[in-house]
Each structure stands twice: as structure tokens, then as C-alpha cells.
Design an enzyme around this catalytic site. Structure first.
Site, PDB file in Angstrom:
ATOM      1  N   ASP A 165     -90.288 -37.780  20.587  1.00 57.28           N
ATOM      2  CA  ASP A 165     -91.078 -38.959  20.893  1.00 57.28           C
ATOM      3  C   ASP A 165     -91.919 -39.331  19.680  1.00 57.28           C
ATOM      4  O   ASP A 165     -91.937 -38.608  18.673  1.00 57.28           O
ATOM      5  CB  ASP A 165     -91.982 -38.722  22.118  1.00 57.28           C
ATOM      6  CG  ASP A 165     -92.724 -37.394  22.033  1.00 57.28           C
ATOM      7  OD1 ASP A 165     -93.167 -37.025  20.925  1.00 57.28           O
ATOM      8  OD2 ASP A 165     -92.870 -36.720  23.069  1.00 57.28           O
ATOM      9  N   ASP A 217     -95.802 -40.779  18.369  1.00 57.57           N
ATOM     10  CA  ASP A 217     -97.209 -40.994  18.688  1.00 57.57           C
ATOM     11  C   ASP A 217     -97.836 -41.907  17.640  1.00 57.57           C
ATOM     12  O   ASP A 217     -97.433 -41.905  16.471  1.00 57.57           O
ATOM     13  CB  ASP A 217     -97.970 -39.669  18.733  1.00 57.57           C
ATOM     14  CG  ASP A 217     -97.458 -38.739  19.824  1.00 57.57           C
ATOM     15  OD1 ASP A 217     -96.888 -39.252  20.801  1.00 57.57           O
ATOM     16  OD2 ASP A 217     -97.607 -37.510  19.678  1.00 57.57           O
ATOM     17  N   ASP A 263    -104.488 -29.739  13.879  1.00 55.09           N
ATOM     18  CA  ASP A 263    -104.385 -28.284  13.792  1.00 55.09           C
ATOM     19  C   ASP A 263    -103.776 -27.791  12.492  1.00 55.09           C
ATOM     20  O   ASP A 263    -104.380 -27.010  11.751  1.00 55.09           O
ATOM     21  CB  ASP A 263    -103.630 -27.726  15.005  1.00 55.09           C
ATOM     22  CG  ASP A 263    -102.367 -28.519  15.328  1.00 55.09           C
ATOM     23  OD1 ASP A 263    -101.919 -29.336  14.492  1.00 55.09           O
ATOM     24  OD2 ASP A 263    -101.815 -28.314  16.430  1.00 55.09           O
TER      25      ASP A 263
END
Length: 455
Positions: free
Chosen positions: A72, A74, A155
Site C-alpha cells: 500500500d 501512505d 523509527d
């Protein structure tokens, strides 16, 4: 040294200023605009046309640079969730820990997030301060900031990459492209602090390293084993979601192996060591994960229920056998064992009711495959989860748990004609034929219903 050299080659400017990213042109990174889904491009274009910054961010950029196909896409923007919502008629705000917007573009759902700010500060757009628990885990995080703040909040360096499809450039704040080229997974910031903020990052490190073939940077890897118990503080629903991503990554076998190496298996699947210490159990799990990885790589659908059924089956057997040895009826005792194993897992993983139902259906079919006489095999064929149960049976046969002849019989029975099926049925076992109950004769019309009353 190598990272600095690669950064210079890729055009990093003002390297001394941490807020000045490298701007990497299309000719240097090789990512093409047409590799981005149409719905994602339209989302970015609409936000930019409304005067906002908008970029494709995170895993999609990372995977494309690594030669993988993203699941997907983002989008990250400086627009607040409410501003994003006003730009798209078919959109909705979701999330409590951090609000995001789901934008529907045809059949696609694009996840749009606002640039996040630093903890403990008032956000640039009036967002609230972050809330943490006693161990430092973030509970609420609607703090908005700049793009550089957002990059610092991500992260790993390979996840802090921003792609602008209009200029076809990548914005890289933390040497993520260099780390990707060096096959290194590096944490942004102090690893211990970042793991306390979100312990799931330890699982994510294992999954990304296995998926892309990266080595976890020693500074990020060292604290994992000593901080593994922080996973006890993570909601079971989040652990289940992350475990599902791990098992459906196409590299499930490598991920499970890495979980054990990093000492994280106890925080996710407490029974994994018990399973893999048994020769038959280990072979069964390995065969199941290899089959799952093949299906993912071939683009075929996979069943979460089947996956968890394979991982936990030998613990069901270990619980079931003592019950049978005490003289308990086989089928009822199987269901007792099933419930006990799933109950233990529920303390760590919030396996959904639907998936738990699929798991129990697969397990419950296994004794029925041994019944190959009379009308029973026909009834098994009609079961909604027959195909999953049949595939599970073949794994049991291949691993050596059961006689391969049982799997061969069902394979032949499944594809045989009606006449051939009838000829394949085995004779009923002695003593298995139930006596027909005599029907009670109805009294003749006019006769006394109660003989004792006839006086």
C-alpha cells in the site's frame, strides 16, 4: 565513512545542519512516478493543489528502492486531519493514539498522516502534548510538527524517506538511502528510548530485516533481548496485528527464526519454543511457513486462521494426548485442548473471534478425516472449511505425523467420480455400527392409554 561518501555522491548539502535533508534527484535514486499507484498520486496532487505539502512516505518508498512491490501507499502532509478531510469528499478521520485520515480513491484507500512533532511540545497546528504510561509507551500522540520533526519521529532511517511525485525527488533526512544500499537497519535516535515509546518496534525490526535482507545495526539490536519484556505492556490487539504482518510478509520462516534469535518469541508466541523443540513439530511448522511464503510470493491468498492453526497444532496435540490417555472421549477432549491452547494465546495475542473460529474448524476436522467408511466422508466434503482442513491434513502427512496413505486416500476421494468414491469407502470397523432403535409401537385406536386405570 561509507555512509558519508554515499551521502556526498547522492548530493547531500549542508550536512552539518540536521534539518537540511539530502535532495536526491530521479536520475540518482531510479524510482519512477509510474511505479506509484494512481490513487496515491491523485491524493498527493490534490493536497498540493490546495496549498499543502504532501509526499509519499515510509514503507512504499523503501520497498520500491529495494526492488519490492509495496502492499500500500501512505502520504504525509503538513495539513491537519480536519484540513485533509475538507479536501476529499470520500474520506474519514480514524485513530485515537494518533489521528489519521483514510482517503478513498476508487478501489484504493490511501492513509494520510499529518507531520508529527516532538514529544512534550505543543504542536505547530495546536495538537495536544503526547501522553505516555509509566514505562514510557506512547498512549496518545496527536502532536503535529514540521517535516524534519516528522522524519526524526520515524523509527528507522529507511522509513524516513519522502518522495515527491511532482518533482520525482526523494527527501532524505537521516541517510536512509545510504543505509538501504549498505543493507543496514538503523534506528533514528536512542534505540532504548524508541523501544520504550513503542515496544512493537522490536518486532518491526525483525520483520523489516527479514523482508528486505538487512542486518540490524548493533546499537539497535543490542537492547532488544533485555527489553523484550516490554511487549507484555502492549495491547494484545496490536501484537496480533504485528504478528499477522510478520507471518504474511512472504518471509515468515525467516521472521520466526529471527524472533527466536533475538529472544522475542516469548513475548509473542509463548509456545513457539515448545513446538520447535519437538522434531515433528519443527518440521510441521517449517513446512507450513514455507508453503505460506510461496503463496505470498506467487500472489495467492493466504488464511490467517490456517497460519495460526499450524503454529499451535502441536501444542494442541500435547494437551490432547494426556486427556485421551485418561480415558476421556477423543472428540470432546480435543475441543477441551483447543480451548485451553487458545486461552493461553489470548493472554498475548488478541486473535479475533472469526479467526479463532477458523482455527477450531480446521483442528476439529482432523479426527473426521480418519473416518473413511459409510456416509461420513461425504459429510466431511460438505464442511465450509474442508479445503483448509484438507491442506492441513496433507501437511501432517508430509511432516510424518500421520500415515501418508490417509492424505493420499483423501486426495483421490476428492477428485474421484461418484462411482469411484463409493468403491473407495472402507468397511465399517467392528462394533462401530450402531443398533437401530426400535420405534415404540403406537397403541391401537380405542385401546386403553393407561392400563393401570382400567378397573
Amino acid at each position: 565513512m561509507i555512509r558519508k561518501f554515499i551521502s556526498r555522491v547522492l548530493g547531500r548539502k549542508n550536512a552539518g545542519n540536521r534539518n537540511q535533508p539530502a535532495i536526491i534527484a530521479a536520475g540518482q535514486h531510479g524510482l519512477q512516478r509510474d511505479q506509484i499507484s494512481r490513487g496515491c498520486r491523485q491524493t498527493v496532487e490534490a493536497l498540493q493543489e490546495n496549498g499543502y505539502q504532501a509526499y509519499i512516505v515510509g514503507g512504499a518508498v523503501r520497498d520500491l528502492l529495494a526492488g519490492l512491490t509495496p502492499k500500500d501507499f501512505d502520504v504525509a502532509t503538513n495539513a491537519t486531519p480536519e484540513q485533509v478531510r475538507r479536501c476529499f469528499r470520500r474520506s474519514r478521520i480514524i485513530g485515537r493514539r494518533f489521528q489519521i485520515v483514510h482517503v478513498n480513491m476508487g478501489a484504493e484507500t490511501i492513509e494520510v498522516t499529518t507531520f508529527r512533532g516532538h514529544h512534550g511540545e505543543q504542536g505547530e497546528h495546536g495538537g495536544n502534548k503526547a501522553q505516555t504510561d509509566a514505562q514510557g509507551r506512547l498512549l496518545r500522540d496527536n502532536v503535529f510538527g514540521s517535516q524534519s520533526d516528522d522524519a526524526a519521529r520515524r523509527d528507522f532511517t529507511v522509513n524516513a524517506l519522502y518522495y515527491d511525485p511532482s518533482s520525482e525527488t526523494i527527501i532524505d533526512y537521516h541517510h536512509g538511502v545510504a543505509d538501504l544500499q549498505q543493507k543496514t537497519l538503523r534506528m533514528i535516535g536512542d534505540p532504548k528510548t524508541r523501544y520504550r515509546e513503542d515496544p512493537v518496534r522490536m518486532l518491526r525490526a525483525v520483520r523489516l530485516a527479514a523482508k528486505i535482507g538487512l542486518s540490524i545495526d548493533p546499537e539497535a539490536r543490542r537492547p532488544i533481548r533485555e527489553m523484550a519484556d516490554l511487549l507484555d505492556n502492549v495491547p494484545p490487539s496490536r501484537l496480533f496485528d504485528e504478528m499477522l504482518k510478520l507471518l504474511t510478509s512472504g518471509h515468515a520462516l525467516r521472521c520466526v527464526t529471527r524472533l527466536r534469535e533475538e529472544g522475542l518469541h516469548d513475548g509473542v508466541l509463548p509456545l513457539l519454543d515448545v513446538i520447535l523443540e519437538q522434531p515433528l513439530g519443527e518440521r510441521f511448522v517449517v513446512l507450513a511457513l514455507e508453503a505460506t511464503d510461496r503463496r505470498v510470493q506467487e500472489g495467492k491468498p493466504i488464511s490467517p486462521g490456517f497460519l495460526f492453526a499450524t503454529l499451535l497444532w502441536h501444542q494442541v496435540l500435547a494437551t490432547w494426548e494426556p486427556l485421551k490417555s485418561r480415558g476421556e472421549p477423543p472428540i470432546p477432549s480435543l475441543f477441551v485442548a483447543m480451548d485451553e491452547v487458545l486461552h493461553v494465546q489470548a493472554e498475548k495475542l488478541a486473535i479475533t473471534r472469526r479467526i479463532a473460529g477458523d482455527i477450531k474448524d480446521i483442528w476439529g476436522l482432523q479426527p473426521r478425516f480418519e473416518q473413511r467408511s459409510g456416509k461420513r466422508p461425504y459429510g466431511v466434503l460438505q464442511q465450509p472449511r474442508f479445503k483448509a482442513g484438507y491442506d492441513f491434513l496433507l501437511l501432517r502427512a508430509e511432516s510424518g505425523e500421520i500415515d501418508p496413505a490417509i492424505g493420499d486416500w483423501w486426495s483421490e476421494f476428492l477428485h474421484a467420480s461418484d462411482e469411484a468414491r463409493a468403491a473407495m469407502l472402507l468397511p465399517a470397523a467392528p462394533g462401530s455400527v450402531k443398533k437401530r432403535r426400535r420405534r415404540r409401537r403406537r397403541p391401537a385406536e380405542g385401546s386403553e392409554q393407561n392400563p393401570d386405570a382400567a378397573e
